[in-house]
Design an enzyme around this catalytic site. Structure first.
Site, PDB file in Angstrom:
ATOM      1  N   ASN A 137       0.811  -1.220   0.000  1.00 20.42           N
ATOM      2  CA  ASN A 137       0.000   0.000   0.000  1.00 20.42           C
ATOM      3  C   ASN A 137       0.848   1.275   0.000  1.00 20.42           C
ATOM      4  O   ASN A 137       0.341   2.359   0.307  1.00 20.42           O
ATOM      5  CB  ASN A 137      -0.973   0.007   1.188  1.00 20.42           C
ATOM      6  CG  ASN A 137      -0.264   0.072   2.545  1.00 20.42           C
ATOM      7  OD1 ASN A 137       0.917   0.369   2.636  1.00 20.42           O
ATOM      8  ND2 ASN A 137      -1.001  -0.212   3.615  1.00 20.42           N
ATOM      9  N   ASP A 324      -4.788  19.477  17.017  1.00 24.30           N
ATOM     10  CA  ASP A 324      -3.767  20.293  16.381  1.00 24.30           C
ATOM     11  C   ASP A 324      -4.172  21.769  16.386  1.00 24.30           C
ATOM     12  O   ASP A 324      -5.353  22.106  16.259  1.00 24.30           O
ATOM     13  CB  ASP A 324      -3.588  19.801  14.934  1.00 24.30           C
ATOM     14  CG  ASP A 324      -2.504  20.526  14.190  1.00 24.30           C
ATOM     15  OD1 ASP A 324      -1.343  20.391  14.596  1.00 24.30           O
ATOM     16  OD2 ASP A 324      -2.819  21.222  13.207  1.00 24.30           O
ATOM     17  N   GLU A 353      -3.045  21.408  21.384  1.00 24.75           N
ATOM     18  CA  GLU A 353      -1.760  22.046  21.106  1.00 24.75           C
ATOM     19  C   GLU A 353      -1.931  23.551  21.283  1.00 24.75           C
ATOM     20  O   GLU A 353      -2.557  24.220  20.468  1.00 24.75           O
ATOM     21  CB  GLU A 353      -1.291  21.738  19.681  1.00 24.75           C
ATOM     22  CG  GLU A 353       0.058  22.367  19.381  1.00 24.75           C
ATOM     23  CD  GLU A 353       0.429  22.325  17.906  1.00 24.75           C
ATOM     24  OE1 GLU A 353       1.633  22.325  17.603  1.00 24.75           O
ATOM     25  OE2 GLU A 353      -0.490  22.310  17.053  1.00 24.75           O
TER      26      GLU A 353
END
Length: 611
Positions: A137, A324, A353
């Site tokens: 893959n 994030d 974060e």
């Protein structure tokens, strides 16, 4: 003739169905959720011209936008039983499309799942650079970037199977939780390996595996008593996201019109003196030109993100999120997103974060912050990242001579400000991550400095986070590009000259790093006083920092000598913490040491279980 006519009508209906309803998201849902409504996003050519109906379920709202290819359909889900329900699109009385929508039964105890906490040790992995478990893959049809391990910023082929193959290694290290950087599809033509510019948020990137592979990873971790944290991105998608290519509404993303870059000045979110234009360019500006900034203040966007997050928790069995660029989101909207997740899963943990360099500013973003309350703001975010400790650890071990503001007083000073945080046990503590210089680059591969940092991370309040490969001495210079701090783990690819996943495959230098890391974090895993105990510390003297973690049943003494020479410490100074103890057993060496006078070598940290 009639039979032929009916067949043609039937085939035409099937054609229309295939043509008119290209996507339904979420693709399925669960019965018994706390949320009593569900916003279905329907997508297809000119779909807004049709009327949605759902067999056995009430449609409470239908929202059309300026783009006729979308319908946002809200259905009432209270009391809906598990099973299949037919969603139909009609033009007058004529049915033009249908979709079988499934409500699944939740796994027992799903709502009360327990997230990561201060008893855990988090291991951060960039999957593309960790291990290639399935070379088949490495590249995927329909996705632009193909594997090329020769490129620092290219796809190298690491995948979910590679993580599964090395769970025992991570477990041996003492880590209990994996934080993987994003695994969802990223169809950027280059630099797609980091996967923060996602192009489909309901699909694992095929170069990492399948949605089913992701579930297998979670199951494999749970079998070992370990956890998985998904890196979730609320602030932006990639420019190649299929919805960005055909926006549902003009204000689905922030536009100026078009692109404008963020100024990255997160302090404008709470600065009482900030100008509106500065605040706007922080919050609404794009992180980069390839990452359009999502408008969470649009209720359609916010519902989409909430439901997608819940879908992944429920589908995969997740144990937490790392979010994030949390503080770049619209702060009121991201607070709603966070609260919606924790209302559905009250013991689930989310760490944001918040890359700031001042404790008060970081603490502002933690749930129930008294600082945030001054502005009537509550983020509802359970955990934040201790970037100020990271900053201190990145400089202090080269400061051999203590001054008023140099040396171990920097680390001491970080904990002085713990009064600012509502929950110090829910701080992520770390020396590095995938966006910073590698610790072993900063200190030029000095193992003694690495050991001092790990001793601190293993014993202070909060949740320690390790970065893959540093436990075998891997280095990386961010100034040479992100790829240099995200190197391939040796042994993760067939044909690698060395396999550092095995004891036999490690060099003597790598063993020094790994053995120390494994020793202290495996000890930590079985030491509750470190997880929830109180802290008492003492002003550093001669660049030696001493602190205690203690509760009603145990006391641990940590001594860090950051000076360039050995030091002799008078134990009487710490009498209020040592009490009736006379000696301590050092965790790594196993040696028993008297507490009246402690002689500790230069650049050394000791962890003493008091006896």
């Amino acid at each position: 003739m009639k039979k032929i006519l009916y067949t043609l009508i039937f085939l035409n209906t099937l054609f229309l169905a295939a043509q008119k309803l290209e996507r339904v998201e979420p693709p399925f849902w669960w019965s018994g959720m706390q949320r009593n409504s569900l916003q279905l996003m329907l997508y297809g050519d000119d779909i807004a011209g049709y009327t949605p109906e759902m067999e056995g379920i009430a449609v409470s709202n239908v929202r059309k936008t300026e783009n006729p290819n979308y319908l946002f359909v809200t259905i009432d889900t209270k009391g809906v039983a598990g099973g299949e329900y037919t969603l139909r699109l009609k033009k007058g009385k004529r049915q033009v499309a249908e979709y079988t929508y499934e409500f699944r039964e939740r796994e027992e105890g799903s709502a009360l799942r327990k997230g990561f906490d201060s008893s855990d040790v988090m291991y951060l992995i960039m999957p593309d650079r960790f291990a290639n478990g399935n070379p088949d893959n490495d590249s995927a049809p329909g996705l632009a970037e193909k594997a090329d391990r020769s490129k620092q910023g290219g796809r190298h082929g690491g995948d979910i199977q590679g993580i599964i193959d090395h769970i025992d290694y991570i477990h041996e290290l003492g880590a209990t939780t994996i934080w993987s950087t994003p695994l969802l599809e990223d169809n950027d033509p280059e630099y797609s390996y980091h996967t923060y510019a996602q192009s489909d948020v309901y699909r694992i990137d095929p170069r990492y595996g399948t949605n089913e592979d992701y579930r297998r990873l979670v199951d494999a971790l749970h079998e070992k008593g370990m956890k998985l944290v998904m890196d979730y991105v609320t602030n932006h998608w990639g420019a190649e996201h299929w919805m960005i290519r055909d926006l549902p509404t003009y204000d689905w993303i922030h536009q100026f019109p078009g692109y404008a870059n963020s100024n990255y000045r997160m302090e404008t979110q709470y600065d009482p003196n900030a100008s509106e234009i500065d605040r706007r360019y922080c919050v609404d500006g794009w992180f980069t030109s390839t990452m359009p900034d999502l408008n969470q203040s649009n209720p359609l966007v916010l519902d989409y993100l909430v439901q997608n997050a819940i879908w992944w928790i429920e589908y995969a069995g997740l144990d937490g999120f790392r979010v994030d660029t949390y503080s770049y989101n619209d702060k009121e909207a991201i607070a709603q997103w966070t609260r919606a997740i924790t209302d559905e899963y009250p013991y689930f943990n989310i760490v944001g974060e918040v890359w700031l360099h001042d404790q008060a500013q970081i603490a502002y973003w933690q749930k129930d912050s008294k600082i945030g309350a001054l502005q009537d703001f509550n983020s509802y975010l359970p955990a934040v990242m201790d970037f100020t400790l990271h900053d201190a650890l990145g400089t202090v071990f080269d400061e051999d001579e203590a001054t008023w503001d140099q040396g171990m007083v920097k680390v001491y000073g970080n904990f002085v400000n713990d009064f600012l945080y509502p929950d110090t046990d829910n701080l992520l503590v770390f020396a590095e991550n995938h966006d910073t210089h590698r610790f072993n680059h900063i200190y030029d591969g000095d193992a003694s400095k690495y050991k001092m940092a790990m001793a601190i991370l293993a014993t202070v309040r909060g949740i320690p986070q390790l970065y893959y490969g540093s436990e075998i001495g891997m280095a990386g210079n961010k100034d040479k590009g992100d790829g240099d701090i995200r190197r391939d783990f040796p042994g993760g690819w067939e044909g690698d000259e060395q396999n550092a996943f095995t004891e036999a495959g490690r060099t003597e230098r790598q063993k020094t790093y790994f053995d120390y890391t494994s020793k202290v974090f495996r000890w930590r895993k079985d030491t509750p006083v470190i997880h929830k105990g109180r802290t008492k510390h003492y002003l550093p003297e001669n660049n030696v920092y001493v602190y205690f973690r203690y509760d009603d049943t145990a006391t641990v003494m940590v001594v860090v000598n950051n000076s360039a020479e050995s030091r002799e410490i008078d134990g009487k100074r710490f009498a209020e913490s040592t009490g009736g103890f006379t000696s301590g057993k050092e965790v790594v060496s196993g040696k028993t040491m008297a507490l009246d006078t402690i002689a500790i070598p230069a650049k050394t940290a000791w962890i003493l279980e008091l006896e």
